[in-house]
Structures are given as C-alpha cells and as structure tokens.
Design a protein around this motif. Structure first.
Motif, PDB file in Angstrom:
ATOM      1  N   PHE A  75      37.805  11.060 -48.529  1.00  0.00           N
ATOM      2  CA  PHE A  75      39.130  11.450 -48.025  1.00  0.00           C
ATOM      3  C   PHE A  75      38.992  12.699 -47.185  1.00  0.00           C
ATOM      4  O   PHE A  75      39.251  13.823 -47.643  1.00  0.00           O
ATOM      5  N   ASP A  76      38.548  12.526 -45.933  1.00  0.00           N
ATOM      6  CA  ASP A  76      38.351  13.675 -45.056  1.00  0.00           C
ATOM      7  C   ASP A  76      39.603  13.938 -44.218  1.00  0.00           C
ATOM      8  O   ASP A  76      40.676  13.389 -44.503  1.00  0.00           O
ATOM      9  N   ASP A  77      39.453  14.738 -43.192  1.00  0.00           N
ATOM     10  CA  ASP A  77      40.611  15.166 -42.400  1.00  0.00           C
ATOM     11  C   ASP A  77      41.290  14.021 -41.653  1.00  0.00           C
ATOM     12  O   ASP A  77      42.399  14.187 -41.143  1.00  0.00           O
ATOM     13  N   GLN A  78      40.625  12.896 -41.563  1.00  0.00           N
ATOM     14  CA  GLN A  78      41.229  11.737 -40.896  1.00  0.00           C
ATOM     15  C   GLN A  78      42.266  11.031 -41.774  1.00  0.00           C
ATOM     16  O   GLN A  78      43.030  10.210 -41.294  1.00  0.00           O
ATOM     17  N   PHE A  79      42.259  11.350 -43.045  1.00  0.00           N
ATOM     18  CA  PHE A  79      43.164  10.709 -43.991  1.00  0.00           C
ATOM     19  C   PHE A  79      44.290  11.663 -44.389  1.00  0.00           C
ATOM     20  O   PHE A  79      44.086  12.878 -44.494  1.00  0.00           O
ATOM     21  N   SER A  80      45.450  11.091 -44.620  1.00  0.00           N
ATOM     22  CA  SER A  80      46.537  11.869 -45.198  1.00  0.00           C
ATOM     23  C   SER A  80      47.422  10.931 -46.011  1.00  0.00           C
ATOM     24  O   SER A  80      47.425   9.723 -45.795  1.00  0.00           O
ATOM     25  N   VAL A  81      48.129  11.516 -46.961  1.00  0.00           N
ATOM     26  CA  VAL A  81      49.062  10.749 -47.771  1.00  0.00           C
ATOM     27  C   VAL A  81      50.412  11.440 -47.751  1.00  0.00           C
ATOM     28  O   VAL A  81      50.513  12.641 -47.563  1.00  0.00           O
ATOM     29  N   LEU A 126      49.462   5.902 -46.872  1.00  0.00           N
ATOM     30  CA  LEU A 126      48.139   6.402 -46.518  1.00  0.00           C
ATOM     31  C   LEU A 126      48.002   6.258 -45.010  1.00  0.00           C
ATOM     32  O   LEU A 126      48.172   5.165 -44.474  1.00  0.00           O
ATOM     33  N   LYS A 127      47.724   7.354 -44.343  1.00  0.00           N
ATOM     34  CA  LYS A 127      47.531   7.336 -42.901  1.00  0.00           C
ATOM     35  C   LYS A 127      46.077   7.620 -42.583  1.00  0.00           C
ATOM     36  O   LYS A 127      45.476   8.557 -43.149  1.00  0.00           O
ATOM     37  N   ILE A 128      45.519   6.826 -41.680  1.00  0.00           N
ATOM     38  CA  ILE A 128      44.202   7.096 -41.125  1.00  0.00           C
ATOM     39  C   ILE A 128      44.432   7.390 -39.655  1.00  0.00           C
ATOM     40  O   ILE A 128      44.922   6.533 -38.909  1.00  0.00           O
ATOM     41  N   ARG A 129      44.082   8.594 -39.211  1.00  0.00           N
ATOM     42  CA  ARG A 129      44.481   9.045 -37.884  1.00  0.00           C
ATOM     43  C   ARG A 129      43.704   8.359 -36.769  1.00  0.00           C
ATOM     44  O   ARG A 129      44.266   7.950 -35.771  1.00  0.00           O
ATOM     45  N   SER A 130      42.428   8.255 -36.916  1.00  0.00           N
ATOM     46  CA  SER A 130      41.586   7.670 -35.873  1.00  0.00           C
ATOM     47  C   SER A 130      40.568   6.788 -36.565  1.00  0.00           C
ATOM     48  O   SER A 130      39.530   7.258 -37.038  1.00  0.00           O
ATOM     49  N   THR A 131      40.888   5.506 -36.643  1.00  0.00           N
ATOM     50  CA  THR A 131      40.077   4.600 -37.454  1.00  0.00           C
ATOM     51  C   THR A 131      38.672   4.411 -36.886  1.00  0.00           C
ATOM     52  O   THR A 131      38.453   4.423 -35.663  1.00  0.00           O
ATOM     53  N   VAL A 166      46.521   4.108 -38.250  1.00  0.00           N
ATOM     54  CA  VAL A 166      47.165   3.091 -39.081  1.00  0.00           C
ATOM     55  C   VAL A 166      47.875   3.774 -40.242  1.00  0.00           C
ATOM     56  O   VAL A 166      47.454   4.830 -40.710  1.00  0.00           O
ATOM     57  N   ILE A 167      48.942   3.160 -40.667  1.00  0.00           N
ATOM     58  CA  ILE A 167      49.668   3.615 -41.853  1.00  0.00           C
ATOM     59  C   ILE A 167      49.777   2.442 -42.809  1.00  0.00           C
ATOM     60  O   ILE A 167      50.300   1.383 -42.455  1.00  0.00           O
ATOM     61  N   LEU A 168      49.275   2.663 -44.003  1.00  0.00           N
ATOM     62  CA  LEU A 168      49.354   1.653 -45.049  1.00  0.00           C
ATOM     63  C   LEU A 168      50.446   2.079 -46.018  1.00  0.00           C
ATOM     64  O   LEU A 168      50.500   3.248 -46.420  1.00  0.00           O
TER      65      LEU A 168
END
Lengths: 112, 113
Positions: free
Chosen positions: B61-67, B77-82, B19-21
C-alpha cells in the motif's frame, strides 16, 4: 511481521477419507487463527476459527487444533465429500485490528 | 444474511489510469479492510481502516493507493496510476469487532493492460 507457512499445496483424497492441512506461524503474539474456504472464482468464506486460549475446536466434520508452543495449527476434515473440493487458506492475526496474514493455500481435491 | 458487496465485478483499465474500487461493508460493521489476490496466489493484506482513518497498511500500500469512506455506507480503494502488476482480484472485508470474523466481498477483478 507475521509469516504463515501452509502445507501441502495440493491434496488429493478419495471421498470419505480424512484430509489434514497444516500451518505454522512465526509471531508468538498471534492469537486468532481462521480457516477460509475459497471455491473457484468466489470469495473466501470462513469455515472455522480458533483463538489462542483454546487447543481444539470442532464443527461437525471440521476441526482445528492449535499448538501454541510449537506455533502450528491444523485443519482436519473427516468424511470428505466432493463439495469439499476448494482452496483452503489458513491465516493468523495478532494485532488489535485483526489484520490477517494468509498462508499460500491448499488445493483440496476430493474424488468420488 | 447481510453480505459485503463490491462494484464493479471486473474492471479493465490502461496502465497509468486511475481506478476506484467500491465496497459496501455490512451495515453495522466498524472495521474495514482491503486485500488483494494475484491469480493463483495467496490473499495479501493491503490496508485496514477504523474510525475514519487507516489503522494499518502493508508495504504494498504505497503512495499510489488511498482509501476513503466518503459516506456512511461506501468504502473505496483508489489506485492513482495503475501498473501492470496491479492486476489482481481485490477483496474488501469488514468486521463488527476487531477480534471477530472478517466477512469478504465477492471481489473486483482488476485487469491493467
């Protein structure tokens, strides 16, 4: 890291009474203390803030006090009104980028 | 008065999906933040962003998150694998100065099924 404790978790008052919410923080380097009001389903909104070089700040019916020695700060709302009903969060910040550490919130209910 | 805006207001996704917020901070602000709030709990800091890089992040904010700030106005804010536990309200905030008020957006409610 910083830890902020907030009490009480719920507070019920009659319209016209005063309400006091208290917070303590752990990091003596913290120097910025905002209070946010959050109505149900809405964004947190800043209602008042205080910096560590000031002991007290007032804005109409709202005041905040800070005791740096004891590491606690309090929100005082006088002459409460039903529209003051909301969740109130205190927060503290010590870093240059103002990362906020929030307390758990106080649900204030003002009954007419 | 300028406000922080966020889209979508509500996002429903399946576990494992990306998901991308999206957030549009106040235009002259330089400091950007993501926070999350699990239902009924306190607001928790995720990450702060300044000068096109992360300035601070929490253990959430682990490796699953990016901004990312892909252009001059958006902050994502991207969550790669929710995961199920990512279900929360995500707030974007911005500040004109590192010592001034943070203005919060209306939030995106993320529901992971």
């Amino acid at each position: 890291g910083e830890n902020v404790e907030q009490h009480p978790s719920t507070l019920s008052v009659q319209e016209g009474d005063s309400a006091v919410i208290k917070c303590t923080y752990s990091d003596s380097a913290s120097n910025y203390f905002p209070w946010y009001k959050q109505e149900l389903g809405k964004r947190p909104q800043l209602i008042i803030d205080i910096r560590s070089n000031v002991g007290e700040k007032k804005d109409q019916r709202i005041a905040v006090t800070l005791n740096k020695t004891a590491k606690h700060f309090s929100l005082h709302i006088t002459e409460t009104q039903p529209e003051d009903s909301a969740v109130y969060f205190c927060a503290a910040s010590s870093r240059g980028y103002s990362t906020l550490t929030f307390g758990k919130g106080t649900m204030l209910l003002v009954s007419p | 008065e300028p406000e922080v805006t966020q889209t979508p207001s509500h996002q429903v996704t399946q576990m494992g999906q990306e998901v991308i917020l999206r957030c549009v901070p106040i235009s002259n602000h330089l400091y950007f933040y993501w926070y999350r709030q699990i239902l009924g709990q306190k607001v928790e800091f995720l990450v702060s962003f300044y000068n096109n890089e992360i300035s601070e992040k929490s253990e959430i904010f682990d490796d699953q998150f990016s901004v990312e700030r892909p252009d001059g106005s958006n902050f994502t804010l991207k969550i790669r694998s929710t995961k199920l536990e990512d279900s929360a309200m995500y707030f974007c905030a911005s500040s004109g100065d590192s010592y001034n008020e943070q203005f919060f957006g209306p939030g995106t409610r993320l529901t992971v099924l």
